[in-house]
Scaffold this motif. Sequence first.
Motif, PDB file in Angstrom:
ATOM      1  N   GLU A   1      14.708 -65.838  36.081  1.00 31.51           N
ATOM      2  CA  GLU A   1      15.278 -64.537  35.743  1.00 31.51           C
ATOM      3  C   GLU A   1      16.794 -64.525  35.695  1.00 31.51           C
ATOM      4  O   GLU A   1      17.389 -63.587  35.160  1.00 31.51           O
ATOM      5  N   SER A   2      17.434 -65.538  36.327  1.00 29.92           N
ATOM      6  CA  SER A   2      18.901 -65.454  36.437  1.00 29.92           C
ATOM      7  C   SER A   2      19.502 -66.856  36.426  1.00 29.92           C
ATOM      8  O   SER A   2      18.802 -67.862  36.625  1.00 29.92           O
TER       9      SER A   2
ATOM     10  N   TRP B   1      21.366 -67.934  38.696  1.00 30.10           N
ATOM     11  CA  TRP B   1      21.189 -68.425  40.074  1.00 30.10           C
ATOM     12  C   TRP B   1      19.860 -69.172  40.182  1.00 30.10           C
ATOM     13  O   TRP B   1      19.773 -70.270  40.704  1.00 30.10           O
ATOM     14  N   ARG B   2      18.837 -68.590  39.623  1.00 34.95           N
ATOM     15  CA  ARG B   2      17.492 -69.186  39.725  1.00 34.95           C
ATOM     16  C   ARG B   2      17.454 -70.530  38.998  1.00 34.95           C
ATOM     17  O   ARG B   2      16.898 -71.500  39.514  1.00 34.95           O
TER      18      ARG B   2
ATOM     19  N   ARG C   1      14.214 -66.714  49.429  1.00 34.07           N
ATOM     20  CA  ARG C   1      13.787 -65.448  50.012  1.00 34.07           C
ATOM     21  C   ARG C   1      12.749 -65.697  51.102  1.00 34.07           C
ATOM     22  O   ARG C   1      12.202 -66.788  51.213  1.00 34.07           O
TER      23      ARG C   1
ATOM     24  N   ARG D   1      20.871 -56.893  50.576  1.00 29.53           N
ATOM     25  CA  ARG D   1      22.092 -56.394  49.916  1.00 29.53           C
ATOM     26  C   ARG D   1      22.112 -54.869  49.895  1.00 29.53           C
ATOM     27  O   ARG D   1      23.134 -54.232  50.129  1.00 29.53           O
TER      28      ARG D   1
ATOM     29  N   PHE E   1      17.323 -57.988  38.899  1.00 32.44           N
ATOM     30  CA  PHE E   1      18.162 -59.199  38.829  1.00 32.44           C
ATOM     31  C   PHE E   1      18.340 -59.728  37.396  1.00 32.44           C
ATOM     32  O   PHE E   1      18.687 -60.885  37.212  1.00 32.44           O
TER      33      PHE E   1
ATOM     34  N   GLU F   1      23.406 -56.152  42.248  1.00 34.14           N
ATOM     35  CA  GLU F   1      22.908 -57.080  43.260  1.00 34.14           C
ATOM     36  C   GLU F   1      22.784 -58.515  42.745  1.00 34.14           C
ATOM     37  O   GLU F   1      22.291 -59.396  43.477  1.00 34.14           O
ATOM     38  N   ASN F   2      23.223 -58.771  41.521  1.00 39.84           N
ATOM     39  CA  ASN F   2      23.509 -60.150  41.092  1.00 39.84           C
ATOM     40  C   ASN F   2      24.354 -60.144  39.824  1.00 39.84           C
ATOM     41  O   ASN F   2      24.544 -59.097  39.180  1.00 39.84           O
TER      42      ASN F   2
ATOM     43  N   ASP G   1      26.330 -63.667  43.686  1.00 42.08           N
ATOM     44  CA  ASP G   1      25.964 -65.001  43.211  1.00 42.08           C
ATOM     45  C   ASP G   1      27.214 -65.855  42.995  1.00 42.08           C
ATOM     46  O   ASP G   1      27.465 -66.766  43.752  1.00 42.08           O
TER      47      ASP G   1
ATOM     48  N   CYS H   1      26.518 -66.486  46.597  1.00 39.76           N
ATOM     49  CA  CYS H   1      25.148 -66.798  47.022  1.00 39.76           C
ATOM     50  C   CYS H   1      24.848 -68.206  46.546  1.00 39.76           C
ATOM     51  O   CYS H   1      24.761 -68.461  45.346  1.00 39.76           O
TER      52      CYS H   1
HETATM   53  C1  GZL Z   1      19.305 -64.867  46.111  1.00 41.66           C
HETATM   54  C2  GZL Z   1      18.255 -64.906  45.033  1.00 41.66           C
HETATM   55  C3  GZL Z   1      18.549 -63.891  43.998  1.00 41.66           C
HETATM   56  C4  GZL Z   1      19.878 -64.108  43.293  1.00 41.66           C
HETATM   57  C5  GZL Z   1      19.532 -63.617  41.937  1.00 41.66           C
HETATM   58  O1  GZL Z   1      19.121 -65.923  46.983  1.00 41.66           O
HETATM   59  O2  GZL Z   1      16.976 -64.648  45.572  1.00 41.66           O
HETATM   60  O3  GZL Z   1      17.529 -63.968  43.012  1.00 41.66           O
HETATM   61  O4  GZL Z   1      20.948 -63.424  43.870  1.00 41.66           O
HETATM   62  C6  GZL Z   1      18.167 -64.213  41.750  1.00 41.66           C
HETATM   63  O5  GZL Z   1      20.419 -64.019  40.927  1.00 41.66           O
HETATM   64  O6  GZL Z   1      17.499 -63.642  40.703  1.00 41.66           O
END
Ligand code: GZL
Length: 346
Positions: free
Chosen positions: A49-50, A52-53, A128, A188, A211, A236-237, A270, A291
């Motif tokens: 999804e992001s 970060w992922r 998570r 958050r 996200f 939140e991201n 992030d 993050c």
């Molecule tokens: C954080 C993670 C979150 C990120 C997002 O550890 O779980 O999920 O902050 C991601 O970018 O989608």
Amino acid sequence: MKNKKTFMWLLLSLLVLTGCGSSRPVQTEEIENTESGKIVVGFSQLGAESDWRSANTESMKEAFGEDTDYSLVFNDGQQKQTNQITAIRTFIQQDVDYIVLAPVTESGWDSVLEEAKEAQIPVILVDRMVDVADRSLYQCWIGSDFELEGKKVCEWLYQYTVVHDIPSENLHIVDLQGTLGSTAQLGRSRGLNEAALEHGWDIVALRDADFTQEKGREVMTELLREYDNINVVYCENDNEAIGAIKAIEAAGYKAGADIENGEIMVLSFDGINREALSYAALGKIACIGECNPLHGPRVEAMIKALEEGRIPEKFNYVEESIFSTLTDVETVTVDDIEYTVVNPLK
Ligand code: GZL
């Protein structure tokens, strides 16, 4: 260590997938052939999804890559818990040596983790958390303190209002929340809620932006139609923040820190996404709570410890900073610990 043949696995996977009752067979990616003598790790990643992922996935694939002592069986849950549960059951049928789970949300894992325990397959949680009655269902967890991330960003915002002499009651904040029920969203959002209560900030609205950039843009567009006093957007991201900025500019407003002169301040989390960092360079994103996604080596170290009969710490938090290209606030102190605000572009 279990000695498995690829053909048997593929056959088993096929049997499990057709028998699992899921509407669509879950694509479980066999990375490279699984030779005997390697430690087999089944990784249920929640989605893509992001940015970060994606970075988190790459870190895991590198740590368990073909030139290591491991064979990685990777599954992308496409942000659906049902897909992750099916993948875990497939891993159990394949009799992998370890299961690594990045859970999309906290609840609903007790049964499938019981099944892994009955199969005597250790489970490691990454990113998570899961909310289960019996903590022995997982060996250990590695991730971030999401509430601390929120507290740092909110303390930066508070210090910014002090430096610029902005009365707390002048802040009108919307919270673009991450995937509802995920540990990152819960932490958050809690960080913001506590700061708002402490400082008397006005939380105008909360919206689920999941996200993603598209949801961020969509909900921000709606919020700007609904409210005319928004001057802070707590994303939140980073992907949400990019979407929100596109909505802000499309509505004729300016994303920036000069909220006393009509700009809308965007805060985020992030610090991975290049576009978000370029927005930070322009001041369009005022502050980013770091993050860290690079959990692959840490998970590998945990598995190595378990292989050697050592017990890793149950909960393992990664160190994280706070980013801004603005120089108004140089440090923030949260829970008596001082964090230097870092320019992510230097
Ligand atoms: C954080 C993670 C979150 C990120 C997002 O550890 O779980 O999920 O902050 C991601 O970018 O989608």
